[in-house]
Design a protein around this motif. Structure first.
Motif, mmCIF file in Angstrom:
data_model
loop_
_atom_site.group_PDB
_atom_site.id
_atom_site.type_symbol
_atom_site.label_atom_id
_atom_site.label_comp_id
_atom_site.label_asym_id
_atom_site.label_seq_id
_atom_site.Cartn_x
_atom_site.Cartn_y
_atom_site.Cartn_z
ATOM 1 N N PRO A 43 -10.840 3.880 34.377
ATOM 2 C CA PRO A 43 -11.994 4.024 35.471
ATOM 3 C C PRO A 43 -11.119 5.042 36.487
ATOM 4 O O PRO A 43 -10.227 5.126 36.621
ATOM 5 C CB PRO A 43 -11.764 2.858 36.166
ATOM 6 N N GLY A 44 -11.697 5.820 37.254
ATOM 7 C CA GLY A 44 -11.492 6.534 38.106
ATOM 8 C C GLY A 44 -12.164 6.408 39.599
ATOM 9 O O GLY A 44 -13.540 5.328 39.735
ATOM 10 N N MET A 45 -11.107 6.261 40.564
ATOM 11 C CA MET A 45 -12.117 5.393 41.985
ATOM 12 C C MET A 45 -11.171 6.503 43.187
ATOM 13 O O MET A 45 -9.697 7.209 43.255
ATOM 14 C CB MET A 45 -11.126 4.390 42.896
ATOM 15 N N THR A 46 -12.376 7.317 43.866
ATOM 16 C CA THR A 46 -12.105 8.480 45.002
ATOM 17 C C THR A 46 -12.988 8.042 46.330
ATOM 18 O O THR A 46 -13.903 7.466 46.154
ATOM 19 C CB THR A 46 -12.770 9.701 44.548
ATOM 20 N N HIS A 47 -12.192 8.439 46.999
ATOM 21 C CA HIS A 47 -12.451 8.659 48.425
ATOM 22 C C HIS A 47 -13.705 9.315 49.180
ATOM 23 O O HIS A 47 -12.835 10.392 47.952
ATOM 24 C CB HIS A 47 -11.267 8.276 49.850
ATOM 25 N N SER A 48 -14.614 9.018 49.348
ATOM 26 C CA SER A 48 -15.298 10.652 49.768
ATOM 27 C C SER A 48 -14.410 12.002 50.343
ATOM 28 O O SER A 48 -15.149 12.816 50.386
ATOM 29 C CB SER A 48 -16.415 10.089 50.555
ATOM 30 N N GLU A 49 -12.679 11.858 50.814
ATOM 31 C CA GLU A 49 -12.879 13.098 50.954
ATOM 32 C C GLU A 49 -11.462 13.063 50.634
ATOM 33 O O GLU A 49 -10.701 14.226 51.621
ATOM 34 C CB GLU A 49 -12.825 12.532 53.094
#
Length: 286
Positions: A43-49
């Motif tokens: 899984p990848g998880m990224t904040h919009s910024e």
């Protein structure tokens, strides 16, 4: 000396309150991420910024927990077919976000994406705008409001139009979006098509919607795809079903396969009251 009968009633009341007390939640949101697939995913998880440090490994049947601060906006998706060395360097067949197990850039299409904008209420959806690589379901737990389950139960790889199929060794590993394949304003909803009036469903997005009716099929598919819920935690499942009974990490003391033991608890209250009854009896006879 206190009246034993009164003491018994007071203790019984305390027990009932503790047994039925609702869970107290703060401003943070808990995401429980579950892999129901038959293969390992990353899984990848990224904040919009901020696109760093949001990657990990989940073997079949494993789950992981992430606590997001209030106001968090971001994406969760799965990378598939990855090969990382002992230093965490490598690449993936789909959903890659750099050359490290921890994402350093946004995920690359094709990939099914769960999107979140946390606030009051929380907005969430599952998007196929960047294509499809695995089924995803997003369930809001312990919230109030609409709180429907977003996602895709079907596997688009089995029904992918030949023009959109992404293959590895002759096997369809993902289904690309029409925008990704043809790169036209009409399919990408840009230029003169950059508004909900002129950007309409294509035959390709309609085929996506047929398999995944509770997911974004193109950029302006808002009315049937974006969901809201207040004060909820979220469970994100890969290769699961929108109708599955799932528990959040805060419910980990309960079975997550339908919670049969929890449902039977009110019918077995007398078992839990026996210790108090014996205590009451000892006070009477002493």
């Amino acid at each position: 000396m206190a009246n034993p009968y009164t003491t018994f009633l007071n203790l019984s009341f305390v027990f009932i309150v503790i047994a039925s007390a609702p869970e107290l939640c703060g401003g943070n949101k808990t995401f429980t991420i579950v892999n129901y697939c038959k293969e390992t995913i990353w899984p990848g998880m990224t904040h919009s910024e901020n696109f760093t440090n949001g990657g990990f490994t989940l073997k079949p049947g494993q789950s992981a927990v992430y606590t997001a601060p209030s106001g968090w906006n971001g994406r969760i998706w799965a990378r598939t077919g990855c090969n990382f060395d002992k230093n965490g360097s490598g690449k993936c067949q789909t959903g890659g976000c750099g050359t490290d197990i921890n994402c350093t850039v946004p995920g690359s299409p094709p990939a099914t994406i769960a999107e979140f904008t946390l606030g009051d209420p929380d907005y969430y959806d599952v998007s196929l705008v960047d294509g499809f690589n695995l089924p995803i379901a997003v369930k809001a737990v312990n919230g109030s409001g609409n709180c429907s389950t977003a996602g895709c139960d079907g596997d688009l790889r089995q029904n992918c139009p030949s023009q959109l199929a992404a293959k590895e060794d002759g096997k369809v590993v993902a289904c690309r979006s029409a925008c990704d394949v043809f790169n036209t304003d009409e399919y990408c909803c840009r230029g003169m098509y950059g508004n909900p009036v002129t950007c309409l469903p294509s035959n390709y997005s309609k085929s996506f919607k047929q398999v995944c009716p509770a997911a974004y099929s193109f950029a302006y598919d808002d009315p049937t795809s974006i969901l809201t819920c207040k004060d909820a935690d979220f469970v994100v499942t890969f290769c699961g079903s929108r109708n599955q009974t799932v528990c959040s990490s805060r419910d980990k003391q309960l079975p997550c396969n339908g919670s049969k033991a929890y449902k039977a608890l009110p019918q077995r209250w007398w078992v839990l009251m026996l210790p108090l009854a014996f205590m009451f009896n000892s006070w009477i006879t002493s």
